[in-house]
Design a protein around this motif. Structure first.
Motif, PDB file in Angstrom:
ATOM      1  N   LEU A 109     -18.044 -12.361  31.131  1.00 25.49           N
ATOM      2  CA  LEU A 109     -18.273 -12.037  32.546  1.00 25.49           C
ATOM      3  C   LEU A 109     -17.142 -12.571  33.419  1.00 25.49           C
ATOM      4  O   LEU A 109     -16.662 -11.889  34.332  1.00 25.49           O
ATOM      5  CB  LEU A 109     -19.605 -12.625  33.003  1.00 25.49           C
ATOM      6  N   GLU A 110     -16.734 -13.803  33.136  1.00 27.10           N
ATOM      7  CA  GLU A 110     -15.670 -14.436  33.928  1.00 27.10           C
ATOM      8  C   GLU A 110     -14.362 -13.665  33.805  1.00 27.10           C
ATOM      9  O   GLU A 110     -13.658 -13.441  34.802  1.00 27.10           O
ATOM     10  CB  GLU A 110     -15.473 -15.875  33.456  1.00 27.10           C
ATOM     11  N   GLU A 111     -14.036 -13.258  32.579  1.00 24.98           N
ATOM     12  CA  GLU A 111     -12.796 -12.530  32.357  1.00 24.98           C
ATOM     13  C   GLU A 111     -12.797 -11.184  33.080  1.00 24.98           C
ATOM     14  O   GLU A 111     -11.804 -10.791  33.694  1.00 24.98           O
ATOM     15  CB  GLU A 111     -12.576 -12.318  30.856  1.00 24.98           C
ATOM     16  N   VAL A 112     -13.914 -10.466  33.000  1.00 20.94           N
ATOM     17  CA  VAL A 112     -14.010  -9.169  33.673  1.00 20.94           C
ATOM     18  C   VAL A 112     -13.931  -9.355  35.175  1.00 20.94           C
ATOM     19  O   VAL A 112     -13.224  -8.625  35.882  1.00 20.94           O
ATOM     20  CB  VAL A 112     -15.318  -8.439  33.289  1.00 20.94           C
ATOM     21  N   GLY A 113     -14.667 -10.330  35.692  1.00 27.15           N
ATOM     22  CA  GLY A 113     -14.682 -10.572  37.130  1.00 27.15           C
ATOM     23  C   GLY A 113     -13.318 -10.952  37.673  1.00 27.15           C
ATOM     24  O   GLY A 113     -12.894 -10.472  38.725  1.00 27.15           O
ATOM     25  N   THR A 114     -12.602 -11.807  36.918  1.00 27.87           N
ATOM     26  CA  THR A 114     -11.273 -12.237  37.351  1.00 27.87           C
ATOM     27  C   THR A 114     -10.276 -11.086  37.307  1.00 27.87           C
ATOM     28  O   THR A 114      -9.485 -10.890  38.233  1.00 27.87           O
ATOM     29  CB  THR A 114     -10.770 -13.390  36.463  1.00 27.87           C
ATOM     30  N   ALA A 115     -10.333 -10.303  36.226  1.00 29.70           N
ATOM     31  CA  ALA A 115      -9.386  -9.206  36.060  1.00 29.70           C
ATOM     32  C   ALA A 115      -9.548  -8.136  37.137  1.00 29.70           C
ATOM     33  O   ALA A 115      -8.577  -7.554  37.604  1.00 29.70           O
ATOM     34  CB  ALA A 115      -9.556  -8.580  34.673  1.00 29.70           C
ATOM     35  N   LEU A 116     -10.795  -7.902  37.543  1.00 34.43           N
ATOM     36  CA  LEU A 116     -11.061  -6.833  38.508  1.00 34.43           C
ATOM     37  C   LEU A 116     -11.383  -7.367  39.894  1.00 34.43           C
ATOM     38  O   LEU A 116     -11.745  -6.595  40.786  1.00 34.43           O
ATOM     39  CB  LEU A 116     -12.233  -5.965  38.010  1.00 34.43           C
ATOM     40  N   ASP A 117     -11.248  -8.689  40.084  1.00 32.26           N
ATOM     41  CA  ASP A 117     -11.489  -9.315  41.381  1.00 32.26           C
ATOM     42  C   ASP A 117     -12.867  -8.916  41.924  1.00 32.26           C
ATOM     43  O   ASP A 117     -13.012  -8.421  43.038  1.00 32.26           O
ATOM     44  CB  ASP A 117     -10.397  -8.913  42.381  1.00 32.26           C
ATOM     45  N   MET A 118     -13.894  -9.149  41.110  1.00 27.84           N
ATOM     46  CA  MET A 118     -15.246  -8.714  41.438  1.00 27.84           C
ATOM     47  C   MET A 118     -16.122  -9.894  41.826  1.00 27.84           C
ATOM     48  O   MET A 118     -16.311 -10.819  41.041  1.00 27.84           O
ATOM     49  CB  MET A 118     -15.883  -7.976  40.244  1.00 27.84           C
ATOM     50  N   ASP A 119     -16.650  -9.867  43.042  1.00 21.61           N
ATOM     51  CA  ASP A 119     -17.611 -10.877  43.478  1.00 21.61           C
ATOM     52  C   ASP A 119     -19.026 -10.517  43.050  1.00 21.61           C
ATOM     53  O   ASP A 119     -19.933 -11.351  43.114  1.00 21.61           O
ATOM     54  CB  ASP A 119     -17.577 -11.018  45.011  1.00 21.61           C
ATOM     55  N   SER A 120     -19.219  -9.282  42.604  1.00 28.28           N
ATOM     56  CA  SER A 120     -20.566  -8.790  42.298  1.00 28.28           C
ATOM     57  C   SER A 120     -21.151  -9.422  41.047  1.00 28.28           C
ATOM     58  O   SER A 120     -22.323  -9.226  40.735  1.00 28.28           O
ATOM     59  CB  SER A 120     -20.546  -7.263  42.141  1.00 28.28           C
ATOM     60  N   ASP A 123     -24.320 -12.962  40.757  1.00 28.94           N
ATOM     61  CA  ASP A 123     -25.732 -13.005  40.385  1.00 28.94           C
ATOM     62  C   ASP A 123     -25.906 -13.143  38.876  1.00 28.94           C
ATOM     63  O   ASP A 123     -26.785 -13.873  38.400  1.00 28.94           O
ATOM     64  CB  ASP A 123     -26.450 -11.739  40.871  1.00 28.94           C
ATOM     65  N   MET A 124     -25.061 -12.443  38.127  1.00 24.11           N
ATOM     66  CA  MET A 124     -25.170 -12.518  36.673  1.00 24.11           C
ATOM     67  C   MET A 124     -24.751 -13.889  36.165  1.00 24.11           C
ATOM     68  O   MET A 124     -25.319 -14.400  35.198  1.00 24.11           O
ATOM     69  CB  MET A 124     -24.334 -11.409  36.026  1.00 24.11           C
ATOM     70  N   HIS A 125     -23.761 -14.505  36.804  1.00 21.24           N
ATOM     71  CA  HIS A 125     -23.373 -15.861  36.430  1.00 21.24           C
ATOM     72  C   HIS A 125     -24.542 -16.824  36.629  1.00 21.24           C
ATOM     73  O   HIS A 125     -24.797 -17.697  35.787  1.00 21.24           O
ATOM     74  CB  HIS A 125     -22.175 -16.323  37.263  1.00 21.24           C
ATOM     75  N   GLU A 126     -25.237 -16.687  37.734  1.00 20.22           N
ATOM     76  CA  GLU A 126     -26.367 -17.568  38.015  1.00 20.22           C
ATOM     77  C   GLU A 126     -27.464 -17.384  36.971  1.00 20.22           C
ATOM     78  O   GLU A 126     -28.079 -18.355  36.507  1.00 20.22           O
ATOM     79  CB  GLU A 126     -26.914 -17.278  39.413  1.00 20.22           C
ATOM     80  N   ILE A 127     -27.703 -16.121  36.601  1.00 24.88           N
ATOM     81  CA  ILE A 127     -28.730 -15.846  35.589  1.00 24.88           C
ATOM     82  C   ILE A 127     -28.332 -16.447  34.250  1.00 24.88           C
ATOM     83  O   ILE A 127     -29.163 -17.035  33.541  1.00 24.88           O
ATOM     84  CB  ILE A 127     -28.961 -14.329  35.455  1.00 24.88           C
ATOM     85  N   MET A 128     -27.050 -16.322  33.883  1.00 26.35           N
ATOM     86  CA  MET A 128     -26.598 -16.875  32.614  1.00 26.35           C
ATOM     87  C   MET A 128     -26.711 -18.391  32.599  1.00 26.35           C
ATOM     88  O   MET A 128     -27.057 -18.990  31.575  1.00 26.35           O
ATOM     89  CB  MET A 128     -25.156 -16.446  32.343  1.00 26.35           C
ATOM     90  N   ASP A 129     -26.421 -19.031  33.727  1.00 25.39           N
ATOM     91  CA  ASP A 129     -26.572 -20.492  33.812  1.00 25.39           C
ATOM     92  C   ASP A 129     -28.032 -20.887  33.612  1.00 25.39           C
ATOM     93  O   ASP A 129     -28.344 -21.848  32.889  1.00 25.39           O
ATOM     94  CB  ASP A 129     -26.075 -21.004  35.167  1.00 25.39           C
TER      95      ASP A 129
END
Length: 262
Positions: A109-120, A123-129
């Protein structure tokens, strides 16, 4: 977009795994099914079978069946103590692998978010935590390590109540919002490449390969650990068979059903 869909598929499939009534570890050469329930405390290992009967094995190899001490020879106590030590060493590795698998999903998730500059993906990060905490709390209860059918059923119920619908909603939201992020990325990348679509395509391919390599490398490490654990559990199953042959009172409390693949 493809990678986000892949992550979504992996996460949603966890709900199916969570509802399985048995736990299996398998590799190319072996398959081990875990049966009954075990609790490992500082001093004792307690195993409960499907009839709700219990045995307890102390660190010294003392065995109690339904609270009644079983008379054992010195050799039998040594075998029981060795079995107890082996369970203490090997079973918690299941929790370690499960927690690391959740971390890998977070890395993806982190890699995809960083590569595409996605703030969306927030929520998924919070769920994974939260999912990581839930997995840890599933295996570690009141300072004891627990594992078995009841444990996995409880986790399945918790997954359904707390995570399943939230994951599906978060994935759908992320898929929708990622379209906008991809368009912005597409525009900025085309500008930086001077409108050269071939160069842009190559840069996107490199980005995708970098993400794949980071995630796949860690996934292979976990897969190797799981394969080794299957072999270790197979050895534990043989040790268990030897112990129950020497101490028949333990026959109804086996934890492992081992199959050799041909």
């Amino acid at each position: 977009m493809k990678k986000i869909a892949l992550i979504g598929t992996l996460l949603i499939s966890a709900s199916t795994v969570a509802h399985e009534n048995s736990f299996n570890i398998s590799s190319d050469n072996c398959e081990v099914e875990f049966q009954n329930d075990v609790r490992i405390s500082d001093q004792n290992i307690t195993i409960e079978n499907k009839a709700n009967n219990k045995i307890s094995i102390s660190r010294k190899g003392e065995v109690y069946v339904q609270g009644e001490r079983v008379d054992l020879s010195a050799a039998q106590r040594q075998a029981a103590s060795h079995y107890s030590d082996s369970l203490r060493a090997e079973l918690p590795k299941v929790a370690e692998i499960a927690l690391d698998a959740v971390k890998i999903a977070g890395v993806a998730l982190e890699e995809v978010g960083t590569a595409l500059d996605m703030d969306s993906l927030k929520d998924m990060h919070e769920i994974m935590d939260e999912l990581s905490v839930e997995v840890k709390n599933t295996f570690y209860q009141q300072n004891d390590f627990v594992m078995g059918e009841k444990t996995f059923n409880e986790f399945g119920d918790q997954f359904s109540d707390k995570f399943e619908s939230r994951l599906e909603d978060a994935i759908q939201s992320t898929m929708f919002q990622s379209v906008g992020s991809l368009l912005v990325t597409l525009g900025s990348e085309m500008i930086s490449s001077g409108g050269n679509m071939d160069e842009f395509g190559e840069r996107m391919d490199r980005m995708g390969k970098n993400i794949d390599e980071k995630v796949e490398k860690q996934a292979k490490v976990i897969e190797a650990r799981a394969d080794k654990l299957c072999g270790d559990f197979a050895a534990l199953a043989e040790q268990e068979n030897t112990l129950t042959a020497a101490v028949p009172a333990l026959a109804d409390y086996k934890l492992f059903a081992y199959k050799t693949k041909i």
